[in-house]
Design an enzyme around this catalytic site. Structure first.
Site, mmCIF file in Angstrom:
data_model
loop_
_atom_site.group_PDB
_atom_site.id
_atom_site.type_symbol
_atom_site.label_atom_id
_atom_site.label_comp_id
_atom_site.label_asym_id
_atom_site.label_seq_id
_atom_site.Cartn_x
_atom_site.Cartn_y
_atom_site.Cartn_z
ATOM 1 N N LYS A 150 0.601 -69.426 112.576
ATOM 2 C CA LYS A 150 1.565 -69.686 111.503
ATOM 3 C C LYS A 150 0.890 -70.370 110.323
ATOM 4 O O LYS A 150 0.279 -71.415 110.481
ATOM 5 C CB LYS A 150 2.716 -70.544 112.041
ATOM 6 C CG LYS A 150 3.498 -69.870 113.166
ATOM 7 C CD LYS A 150 4.567 -70.769 113.734
ATOM 8 C CE LYS A 150 3.988 -71.938 114.496
ATOM 9 N NZ LYS A 150 5.020 -72.714 115.224
ATOM 10 N N THR A 202 13.155 -78.623 107.124
ATOM 11 C CA THR A 202 12.248 -77.817 107.927
ATOM 12 C C THR A 202 12.129 -78.285 109.373
ATOM 13 O O THR A 202 11.274 -77.809 110.111
ATOM 14 C CB THR A 202 10.846 -77.799 107.289
ATOM 15 O OG1 THR A 202 10.397 -79.151 107.134
ATOM 16 C CG2 THR A 202 10.878 -77.115 105.937
ATOM 17 N N GLY A 262 12.607 -78.206 113.058
ATOM 18 C CA GLY A 262 13.023 -77.225 114.046
ATOM 19 C C GLY A 262 12.660 -75.792 113.738
ATOM 20 O O GLY A 262 13.045 -74.886 114.473
ATOM 21 N N THR A 263 11.887 -75.551 112.677
ATOM 22 C CA THR A 263 11.547 -74.158 112.340
ATOM 23 C C THR A 263 10.688 -73.523 113.423
ATOM 24 O O THR A 263 10.868 -72.349 113.757
ATOM 25 C CB THR A 263 10.825 -74.080 110.987
ATOM 26 O OG1 THR A 263 9.742 -75.025 110.976
ATOM 27 C CG2 THR A 263 11.763 -74.379 109.848
ATOM 28 N N GLY A 264 9.726 -74.287 113.974
ATOM 29 C CA GLY A 264 8.877 -73.740 115.025
ATOM 30 C C GLY A 264 9.664 -73.394 116.274
ATOM 31 O O GLY A 264 9.442 -72.346 116.897
ATOM 32 N N CYS A 265 10.594 -74.262 116.649
ATOM 33 C CA CYS A 265 11.456 -74.000 117.809
ATOM 34 C C CYS A 265 12.296 -72.751 117.588
ATOM 35 O O CYS A 265 12.427 -71.893 118.464
ATOM 36 C CB CYS A 265 12.385 -75.187 118.053
ATOM 37 S SG CYS A 265 11.565 -76.760 118.331
#
Length: 263
Positions: A173, A204, A206-209
């Site tokens: 990412k 932003t 929690g974007t990865g989750c």
């Protein structure tokens, strides 16, 4: 109905972790299940407390899920203890879990270490080789590949090293650190860039989750990996563009992404 399991920590504010995963999976029309690795006390401004579950109880949660409602996909989030990583690796191998998406939460975007070196070693030896896809951010890609990542060419090199070392696909990412929202997928020796438009949204957390859960949901529904990633990235972009802001805090973690109907 297709099913998906998230193995991660609980976020009491609902913006990341288990809560974000379940929201995302539900929005994608799959039945969401969970195995909680830790409880956290947190809100949009930060984390004030963490309480890990015992290895025995984590194992019981996983046994309960796999012996009754076998998941079509598994998403793994933050696991800070090497002992818990051992339990997860053992159970996933025993039950021959499929479509495993691992978000290797080791290093925050700020560069702060989130798990200790022993847990990182266990992650590398036990979980990453089991994963079908690993989704590191730039600092995590540096830890896993052993190289410094500063350019898109570095991203390609790091993704190849990780993929070839651990025998898995890799979604590296980009994020604001490197090239706006462009992500790179390495799969079976091939590279594919997913271009993204940077959205000026401070929320932003929690974007990865959300991204990893969306990918797992799409895999559970039978999409191939490249399509699953493309759909998940589009979903996240739409959620960010929705500009949802629930937090009253002034910190950089102002909130959640699993919004909208089935995608």
């Amino acid at each position: 109905m297709r099913t998906a399991l998230t193995i991660a920590g609980s976020d009491s504010s609902g913006g990341a972790g288990i809560q974000a995963d379940i929201k995302t999976m539900t929005a994608h029309g799959v039945y969401a299940m969970s195995a909680v690795t830790a409880l956290t006390a947190q809100n949009t401004m930060g984390v004030t407390g963490i309480m890990e579950v015992t290895p025995q109880f984590l194992g019981q949660q996983l046994d309960a899920v796999f012996t009754d409602i076998f998941p079509d996909a598994v998403k793994i989030g933050m696991v800070s203890s090497g002992t818990l990583i051992e339990v997860i690796g053992h159970r996933l191998s025993r039950y021959r879990a499929k479509n495993i998406v691992l978000d290797p939460v080791m290093v925050a975007t700020s560069g702060a270490r989130l798990i200790d070196q022993e847990a990182v070693a266990q992650l590398k030896s036990l979980l990453i080789p089991l994963a079908d896809l690993v989704t590191p951010n730039i600092p995590e890609a540096e830890v896993l590949s052993g190289i410094t990542v500063r350019t898109p060419e570095d991203m390609e090199k790091a993704a190849k090293i990780i993929g070839e070392t651990y025998g898995c696909a890799v979604l590296c990412k980009g994020g604001h650190q490197l090239n706006d929202a462009n992500d790179l997928l390495y799969e079976n020796g091939s590279l594919a860039w997913f271009k993204g438009k940077k959205i000026d949204n401070p929320n932003t957390h929690g974007t990865g989750c959300t991204l990893s859960s969306a990918i797992a949901s799409n895999l559970a529904k039978g999409w191939d990996l490249k399509t699953a990633v493309e759909k998940a990235k589009n979903y996240l972009s739409l959620a960010l563009a929705d500009m949802l802001d629930l937090g009253k805090g002034s910190g950089p973690m102002n909130h959640s992404f699993a919004v909208g109907g089935e995608y």
